[in-house]
Each structure stands twice: as structure tokens, then as C-alpha cells.
Design a protein around this motif. Structure first.
Motif, PDB file in Angstrom:
ATOM      1  N   ALA A   1      -6.600   7.100  13.692  1.00 31.51           N
ATOM      2  CA  ALA A   1      -5.679   5.963  13.731  1.00 31.51           C
ATOM      3  C   ALA A   1      -4.873   5.899  12.436  1.00 31.51           C
ATOM      4  O   ALA A   1      -5.325   6.385  11.383  1.00 31.51           O
ATOM      5  N   PRO A   2      -3.663   5.337  12.487  1.00 27.55           N
ATOM      6  CA  PRO A   2      -2.841   5.220  11.278  1.00 27.55           C
ATOM      7  C   PRO A   2      -3.626   4.612  10.116  1.00 27.55           C
ATOM      8  O   PRO A   2      -4.214   3.538  10.239  1.00 27.55           O
TER       9      PRO A   2
ATOM     10  N   THR B   1      12.216  -2.520  -7.241  1.00 31.84           N
ATOM     11  CA  THR B   1      11.278  -1.455  -6.866  1.00 31.84           C
ATOM     12  C   THR B   1       9.946  -2.089  -6.473  1.00 31.84           C
ATOM     13  O   THR B   1       9.397  -2.916  -7.215  1.00 31.84           O
ATOM     14  N   VAL B   2       9.439  -1.680  -5.311  1.00 25.56           N
ATOM     15  CA  VAL B   2       8.186  -2.249  -4.798  1.00 25.56           C
ATOM     16  C   VAL B   2       7.217  -1.122  -4.457  1.00 25.56           C
ATOM     17  O   VAL B   2       7.595   0.054  -4.382  1.00 25.56           O
ATOM     18  N   THR B   3       5.995  -1.498  -4.256  1.00 26.02           N
ATOM     19  CA  THR B   3       4.968  -0.516  -3.897  1.00 26.02           C
ATOM     20  C   THR B   3       4.755  -0.532  -2.387  1.00 26.02           C
ATOM     21  O   THR B   3       4.455  -1.575  -1.806  1.00 26.02           O
ATOM     22  N   ALA B   4       4.908   0.642  -1.780  1.00 25.04           N
ATOM     23  CA  ALA B   4       4.729   0.774  -0.330  1.00 25.04           C
ATOM     24  C   ALA B   4       3.566   1.732  -0.049  1.00 25.04           C
ATOM     25  O   ALA B   4       3.195   2.553  -0.891  1.00 25.04           O
ATOM     26  N   ASP B   5       3.002   1.604   1.138  1.00 26.28           N
ATOM     27  CA  ASP B   5       1.874   2.448   1.539  1.00 26.28           C
ATOM     28  C   ASP B   5       2.348   3.621   2.392  1.00 26.28           C
ATOM     29  O   ASP B   5       3.183   3.454   3.297  1.00 26.28           O
ATOM     30  N   ARG B   6       1.815   4.798   2.104  1.00 28.64           N
ATOM     31  CA  ARG B   6       2.010   5.937   2.995  1.00 28.64           C
ATOM     32  C   ARG B   6       0.902   5.883   4.051  1.00 28.64           C
ATOM     33  O   ARG B   6      -0.290   5.884   3.717  1.00 28.64           O
ATOM     34  N   VAL B   7       1.288   5.819   5.293  1.00 27.14           N
ATOM     35  CA  VAL B   7       0.341   5.638   6.394  1.00 27.14           C
ATOM     36  C   VAL B   7       0.430   6.850   7.318  1.00 27.14           C
ATOM     37  O   VAL B   7       1.515   7.224   7.769  1.00 27.14           O
ATOM     38  N   TYR B   8      -0.717   7.426   7.593  1.00 25.80           N
ATOM     39  CA  TYR B   8      -0.781   8.689   8.341  1.00 25.80           C
ATOM     40  C   TYR B   8      -1.718   8.558   9.528  1.00 25.80           C
ATOM     41  O   TYR B   8      -2.796   7.955   9.427  1.00 25.80           O
ATOM     42  N   GLY B   9      -1.316   9.117  10.659  1.00 23.41           N
ATOM     43  CA  GLY B   9      -2.178   9.194  11.841  1.00 23.41           C
ATOM     44  C   GLY B   9      -1.924  10.496  12.567  1.00 23.41           C
ATOM     45  O   GLY B   9      -0.837  11.093  12.458  1.00 23.41           O
ATOM     46  N   VAL B  10      -2.906  10.970  13.320  1.00 21.43           N
ATOM     47  CA  VAL B  10      -2.755  12.246  14.009  1.00 21.43           C
ATOM     48  C   VAL B  10      -3.608  12.279  15.266  1.00 21.43           C
ATOM     49  O   VAL B  10      -4.702  11.698  15.312  1.00 21.43           O
ATOM     50  N   THR B  11      -3.091  12.940  16.278  1.00 25.82           N
ATOM     51  CA  THR B  11      -3.897  13.315  17.446  1.00 25.82           C
ATOM     52  C   THR B  11      -3.948  14.828  17.462  1.00 25.82           C
ATOM     53  O   THR B  11      -2.918  15.502  17.574  1.00 25.82           O
ATOM     54  N   ARG B  12      -5.151  15.367  17.310  1.00 25.97           N
ATOM     55  CA  ARG B  12      -5.346  16.806  17.090  1.00 25.97           C
ATOM     56  C   ARG B  12      -6.103  17.419  18.269  1.00 25.97           C
ATOM     57  O   ARG B  12      -7.132  16.893  18.703  1.00 25.97           O
TER      58      ARG B  12
ATOM     59  N   VAL C   1       1.636  14.339  14.702  1.00 24.96           N
ATOM     60  CA  VAL C   1       1.498  13.669  13.404  1.00 24.96           C
ATOM     61  C   VAL C   1       2.561  12.589  13.256  1.00 24.96           C
ATOM     62  O   VAL C   1       3.734  12.814  13.576  1.00 24.96           O
ATOM     63  N   THR C   2       2.139  11.429  12.782  1.00 27.20           N
ATOM     64  CA  THR C   2       3.076  10.367  12.419  1.00 27.20           C
ATOM     65  C   THR C   2       2.724   9.882  11.028  1.00 27.20           C
ATOM     66  O   THR C   2       1.579   9.538  10.750  1.00 27.20           O
ATOM     67  N   GLU C   3       3.736   9.875  10.141  1.00 25.72           N
ATOM     68  CA  GLU C   3       3.533   9.371   8.789  1.00 25.72           C
ATOM     69  C   GLU C   3       4.679   8.429   8.463  1.00 25.72           C
ATOM     70  O   GLU C   3       5.859   8.783   8.604  1.00 25.72           O
ATOM     71  N   THR C   4       4.333   7.210   8.057  1.00 31.94           N
ATOM     72  CA  THR C   4       5.351   6.194   7.779  1.00 31.94           C
ATOM     73  C   THR C   4       5.157   5.602   6.388  1.00 31.94           C
ATOM     74  O   THR C   4       4.085   5.735   5.782  1.00 31.94           O
ATOM     75  N   LEU C   5       6.218   4.966   5.917  1.00 28.02           N
ATOM     76  CA  LEU C   5       6.151   4.211   4.673  1.00 28.02           C
ATOM     77  C   LEU C   5       6.122   2.737   5.069  1.00 28.02           C
ATOM     78  O   LEU C   5       7.071   2.222   5.660  1.00 28.02           O
TER      79      LEU C   5
ATOM     80  N   TYR D   1       5.542  -1.389   4.305  1.00 23.20           N
ATOM     81  CA  TYR D   1       5.651  -2.433   3.286  1.00 23.20           C
ATOM     82  C   TYR D   1       5.296  -3.768   3.912  1.00 23.20           C
ATOM     83  O   TYR D   1       5.805  -4.111   4.987  1.00 23.20           O
ATOM     84  N   GLN D   2       4.393  -4.468   3.243  1.00 25.93           N
ATOM     85  CA  GLN D   2       3.901  -5.755   3.739  1.00 25.93           C
ATOM     86  C   GLN D   2       3.363  -5.630   5.168  1.00 25.93           C
ATOM     87  O   GLN D   2       3.593  -6.471   6.028  1.00 25.93           O
ATOM     88  N   GLY D   3       2.675  -4.511   5.379  1.00 26.15           N
ATOM     89  CA  GLY D   3       2.003  -4.294   6.655  1.00 26.15           C
ATOM     90  C   GLY D   3       2.874  -3.775   7.780  1.00 26.15           C
ATOM     91  O   GLY D   3       2.390  -3.545   8.891  1.00 26.15           O
ATOM     92  N   GLU D   4       4.172  -3.570   7.515  1.00 26.59           N
ATOM     93  CA  GLU D   4       5.094  -3.122   8.558  1.00 26.59           C
ATOM     94  C   GLU D   4       5.654  -1.741   8.227  1.00 26.59           C
ATOM     95  O   GLU D   4       6.027  -1.476   7.085  1.00 26.59           O
ATOM     96  N   PRO D   5       5.721  -0.827   9.232  1.00 30.52           N
ATOM     97  CA  PRO D   5       6.361   0.473   8.985  1.00 30.52           C
ATOM     98  C   PRO D   5       7.865   0.297   8.797  1.00 30.52           C
ATOM     99  O   PRO D   5       8.538  -0.287   9.640  1.00 30.52           O
ATOM    100  N   ARG D   6       8.375   0.800   7.674  1.00 35.42           N
ATOM    101  CA  ARG D   6       9.797   0.631   7.349  1.00 35.42           C
ATOM    102  C   ARG D   6      10.573   1.953   7.433  1.00 35.42           C
ATOM    103  O   ARG D   6      11.761   1.949   7.744  1.00 35.42           O
ATOM    104  N   VAL D   7       9.885   3.058   7.118  1.00 36.06           N
ATOM    105  CA  VAL D   7      10.544   4.366   7.114  1.00 36.06           C
ATOM    106  C   VAL D   7       9.610   5.376   7.764  1.00 36.06           C
ATOM    107  O   VAL D   7       8.403   5.370   7.503  1.00 36.06           O
ATOM    108  N   THR D   8      10.188   6.226   8.618  1.00 35.93           N
ATOM    109  CA  THR D   8       9.403   7.343   9.175  1.00 35.93           C
ATOM    110  C   THR D   8       9.532   8.532   8.234  1.00 35.93           C
ATOM    111  O   THR D   8      10.627   9.077   8.044  1.00 35.93           O
TER     112      THR D   8
END
Length: 318
Positions: A183-184, A204-215, A233-237, A239-246
């Protein structure tokens, strides 16, 4: 002749377990001098282009060069170390990522050995970070079973269950199919301007790199080698719990050439291992037993025939 049959038969009976329990363990090990190149393709991928700070669509090609460290068996008998050098390029020839991973595992079971021998991962910047591998980092055990294993993920740097999903065929080779869904998960942070996230402001803010995969992996069970691989594979950036950038969205897998090469090479190895482990010992034992029985029967017939001739001579002289 009867003694020859018995002698050869006994030899074959003794040979059968020797092949199974001595020769087979010598063959059923991952080679310490591994040299291989694996290619994965990911068409119609979405990636974040650093140059334009925008998401773009492109085809991705990933090449993995695997090299074995031949010194490991001397330092840690029964183990091997493989170094994977991985690079991913987009259709325009631009290198999008590069990393190196050094992993040590048991040469027969494929299970990681966390105590040896300097395992690490490094990214595009080339900084080596020590890592403790767990589960199966590279391959499955020889004589893979129809069960759940722990399989290593090189992004999250941890292993997670990968479940047996049934049998299949890859290029005419019988395989076991395994599936894993992660899961992401946020695994690191990045400092980025709000504008990159599509938000107003220059802060400038701190964002999370979020990764998920079905293998999905297709494994040849006699050798434990992965013949075919597919990863969504899906990896997003976030911010505040919401995916903002793929950052990456792609389904990538071994190209046809790699799959064909794997099936040809390891399908042949599987046949040899099965011959040494099962077919050869069975044939040797059955043939040896038959020869011993035939030798005993032949010997008794000769003995009986010899006794009859003696009695005939005694009757003739009476």
C-alpha cells in the motif's frame, strides 16, 4: 555373469543416494561469479521532469547489471553477494534514476544474510547507505514451495509477504506465480516550493514521498529464479496528506528478450537439477535392484543346473 550383475547392481543402489545427497547440493547453489544483464520496459509512464518541473509522459527503459562478488564464499561459506547496478532512461535518452544495491544471501535458500558482507544501497548521488536485508532479496529457494515468502523491496528497504497465486507457463517452462501488493507508504521527505506542488506562494515546505507497488513474479521452482517480472509502481509527492505531484506512475516488466533468455537458460538448469535430484537416483536404484535380483536368480539357476549335471554323472557311473 551373475556376480557381475550383482556387483554392478549394488554399485547403482549405492550411487543413487550419493547423487541425491552429495552431487545435488553441490549443483543447487547460486553462482558466486554471477554476470547478467536484465532489461525492463515501462511504456506510457508518467514521471516528474526536473528540468521543466512538470509531469510528462514517456517510455522508460531500466537496465540492471548484476555482478557477483567472488570473495564472499571464502568469508562466509554458503553465501553469495550480488551487486545490482540499475539505471532508468526515458525515451529521450535522459537518465532518470540510477542506484546500486549490494546484497548477500544464502546460496541455496536465497534468504538474506544480514551479518555479511557490507550490504548497502546508493542512489544517483552515489552515497552508500548500509542496509540490513531481510527475506528474499534476489531469488527464491531451490525447490520453491507453494507458500508465502517474505520478498525484499528496494525502495522501502524492507521485506513483505509475497503470496503464491498458482501455476503458469513462461516460454514453455512451468512456473509458480507470486503476487505482492504494498500500500502507498511514505518513505522519505523532500523540501520543495509550494509552486511545485501546484499551490500558491513561494514558501518552501516539507512533502512526503509516497510509494506503492503491485508486484507479480513468475518463478521457476526447481532453481528459484524469477523468469518474468511485472510491477505497477506509483510514487507521489504528498503534502498535508494529499498527493500533489506524480513522481512516477508506470507498469514495468522484463522485456521479451530477457524473458526468453531466462526461460532458455534456467529451464535447462531446472531439467538438470531435477534429473540429479529425482529422476537419476530413481533410475539408478530401480535398475540396480533389478540387476541384483537378476544376478541372484541367474546364480541360483547355474547352481541348480550344476547340481543336476552332477547327479546325471553319478547315475551314469552307477
Amino acid at each position: 555373469m551373475s556376480l557381475v550383475l550383482i556387483a554392478v547392481g549394488v554399485f547403482l543402489i549405492v550411487l543413487a543416494p550419493m547423487v541425491r545427497f552429495y552431487a545435488y547440493p553441490k549443483l543447487a547453489v547460486a553462482p558466486p561469479n554471477q554476470r547478467s544483464v536484465t532489461t525492463l520496459v515501462g511504456p506510457n509512464a508518467t514521471i516528474f521532469d526536473i528540468a521543466t518541473l512538470k509531469e510528462i509522459q514517456t517510455d522508460l527503459t531500466t537496465v540492471v547489471n548484476t555482478t557477483g562478488d567472488e570473495s564472499t564464499p571464502d568469508k562466509a561459506p554458503g553465501n553469495v553477494t550480488y551487486v545490482n547496478s540499475t539505471s532508468t532512461n526515458s525515451a529521450d535518452g535522459v537518465m532518470r534514476s540510477r542506484d546500486v544495491e549490494r546484497m548477500t544471501f544464502d546460496a541455496h535458500t536465497g534468504v538474506a544474510n544480514p551479518k555479511c558482507c557490507g550490504d548497502f544501497v546508493s542512489t544517483t548521488e552515489g552515497v552508500e547507505t548500509p542496509v540490513t536485508h531481510t527475506g528474499l532479496p534476489a531469488k527464491f529457494p531451490f525447490q520453491t514451495e507453494k507458500k508465502t515468502y517474505d520478498f525484499w523491496d528496494s525502495t522501502l528497504l524492507k521485506s513483505a509477504p509475497i503470496k503464491y497465486q498458482g501455476t503458469a507457463t513462461v516460454e514453455g517452462v512451468d512456473v509458480y506465480k507470486f503476487g505482492q501488493t504494498l500500500a502507498p507508504t511514505a518513505y522519505e521527505t523532500m523540501d520543495v516550493p509550494l509552486s511545485v506542488l501546484g499551490l500558491p506562494g513561494d514558501e518552501t515546505v516539507t512533502a512526503d514521498r509516497v510509494y506503492g507497488v503491485t508486484r507479480t513474479l513468475w518463478v521457476e521452482p526447481e532453481t528459484g529464479v524469477i523468469l518474468k517480472r511485472s510491477e505497477a509502481v506509483t510514487e507521489t509527492l504528498n503534502y498535508q496528506g494529499e498527493p500533489r505531484v506524480t513522481l512516477t506512475k508506470v507498469t514495468t516488466g522484463y522485456d521479451d528478450k530477457t524473458v526468453k533468455k531466462n526461460a532458455d537458460e534456467y529451464g535447462s538448469q531446472a531439467n538438470l537439477l531435477h534429473l540429479v535430484r529425482v529422476t537419476g537416483p530413481q533410475i539408478a536404484f530401480v535398475l540396480g535392484l533389478a540387476m541384483v535380483i537378476a544376478g541372484i536368480v541367474l546364480g541360483r539357476r547355474k547352481s541348480s543346473s550344476g547340481g543336476t549335471r552332477v547327479r546325471e554323472l553319478e547315475d551314469a557311473n552307477a
